[in-house]
Design an enzyme around this catalytic site. Structure first.
Site, PDB file in Angstrom:
ATOM      1  N   LEU A  92      -7.322   7.696  -0.766  1.00 48.04           N
ATOM      2  CA  LEU A  92      -7.153   6.249  -0.860  1.00 48.04           C
ATOM      3  C   LEU A  92      -8.009   5.663   0.258  1.00 48.04           C
ATOM      4  CD1 LEU A  92      -3.598   4.554  -0.900  1.00 48.04           C
ATOM      5  CD2 LEU A  92      -5.741   3.408  -0.499  1.00 48.04           C
ATOM      6  N   SER A  93      -8.899   4.736  -0.057  1.00 50.43           N
ATOM      7  CA  SER A  93      -9.823   4.223   0.955  1.00 50.43           C
ATOM      8  C   SER A  93      -9.085   3.530   2.102  1.00 50.43           C
ATOM      9  CB  SER A  93     -10.805   3.224   0.328  1.00 50.43           C
ATOM     10  OG  SER A  93     -11.410   3.759  -0.824  1.00 50.43           O
ATOM     11  N   GLN A  94      -9.781   3.508   3.241  1.00 51.71           N
ATOM     12  CA  GLN A  94      -9.288   2.816   4.442  1.00 51.71           C
ATOM     13  C   GLN A  94      -9.119   1.318   4.146  1.00 51.71           C
ATOM     14  OE1 GLN A  94     -12.410   3.034   7.274  1.00 51.71           O
ATOM     15  NE2 GLN A  94     -11.283   1.947   8.871  1.00 51.71           N
ATOM     16  N   PRO A  95      -8.035   0.693   4.599  1.00 49.60           N
ATOM     17  CA  PRO A  95      -7.835  -0.742   4.333  1.00 49.60           C
ATOM     18  C   PRO A  95      -9.035  -1.611   4.741  1.00 49.60           C
ATOM     19  CG  PRO A  95      -5.821   0.182   5.202  1.00 49.60           C
ATOM     20  CD  PRO A  95      -6.852   1.285   5.257  1.00 49.60           C
ATOM     21  N   ARG A 147       0.829  -1.218   0.000  1.00 50.28           N
ATOM     22  CA  ARG A 147       0.000   0.000   0.000  1.00 50.28           C
ATOM     23  C   ARG A 147       0.859   1.263   0.000  1.00 50.28           C
ATOM     24  NH1 ARG A 147      -3.465   2.922   4.093  1.00 50.28           N
ATOM     25  NH2 ARG A 147      -5.421   3.518   3.091  1.00 50.28           N
TER      26      ARG A 147
END
Ligand code: SAH
Length: 221
Positions: free
Chosen positions: A69-72, A43
């Site tokens: 960037l979206s949260q994992p 990431r």
């Protein structure tokens, strides 16, 4: 690329990544395939260098142009929901952004199509995906509200920006044999929704409250 860049050191090391995986497990992510994909895809390479040390925190992070960037956890959850009925061979993503979710999908699915309305983001994503030799991805610069009709139907469609309502075009492009759409819906209050298509029937299930950037119209060059 030099190996240590992909493998990571210090705040991007394997140990740091493993802590994130444990956190995802604690939050209810069960699919080993999905957890393995998150463990493997670096990431930190999807962020600007100044933010790379925060890559394995379970938070959304800025990628420029007012996007994130979206949260994992969300990446893991959406991917898990998409794959819950078994293997998929062809998936469409709306909102390539950094390309991170695209990379996670590409490591699990035969063919991934992804569209993005902001050209500079798409170009960066393209470089990252090719660096990681993820060659089963096709990218297109377009307004994703229209989907990708020429390549439809899709076994799955995943949307990483929130519209006020589900775009009809995306429903049309789902495979009639169990095609699945995972999409955040709403403006102030958003819910992650799963829609499953069987012929002309669309079954809708609300999964959980989420917060995404809005799905916008038009393109930026
Ligand atoms: N999946 C991305 C999330 C990026 S945020 C990642 O992992 O980094 C959502 C992205 O959707 C942004 O890049 C935004 O530009 C894009 N987007 C918003 N509306 C869109 C539209 N109508 N068509 C295509 N992309 C769109």
């Amino acid at each position: 690329m030099r190996d240590f860049e992909i493998d990571g050191i210090g705040m991007t090391s394997r140990r740091t990544r493993e802590r994130l995986i444990q956190r995802l497990v604690d939050q209810g992510i069960q699919s080993t395939k999905v957890l393995d994909a998150i463990r493997t895809i670096p990431r930190h390479l999807f962020l600007d260098e100044a933010l790379a040390h925060r890559a394995y925190e379970d938070t959304a992070l800025p990628i420029g142009h007012n996007q994130t960037l979206s949260q994992p956890y969300i990446v893991a959850r959406m991917t898990e929901v998409l794959l819950a009925q078994g293997e998929l061979s062809k998936v469409l993503e709306i909102g390539t952004g950094s390309g991170y979710q695209t990379a996670v999908l590409a490591s699990l699915i035969g063919k991934v199509y992804s569209v993005e309305r902001i050209r500079p983001l798409q170009e960066k994503a393209r470089q990252r995906l090719s660096r990681l030799s993820l060659n089963n991805v096709r990218l297109r610069h377009t307004d994703g509200g229209m989907g990708w009709p020429e390549e439809s139907p899709f076994d799955g469609i995943i949307v990483t920006a929130a519209p006020g309502d589900v775009p009809q075009e995306l429903l049309n492009q789902l495979s009639p044999e169990g095609g699945r759409l995972v999409i955040p819906v709403g403006s102030e209050v958003q819910n992650l929704v799963l829609i499953t298509r069987k012929g002309d029937e669309y079954q809708r299930k609300v999964l959980e409250a989420v917060r995404f950037v809005p799905l916008l119209t038009g393109v930026i060059r």
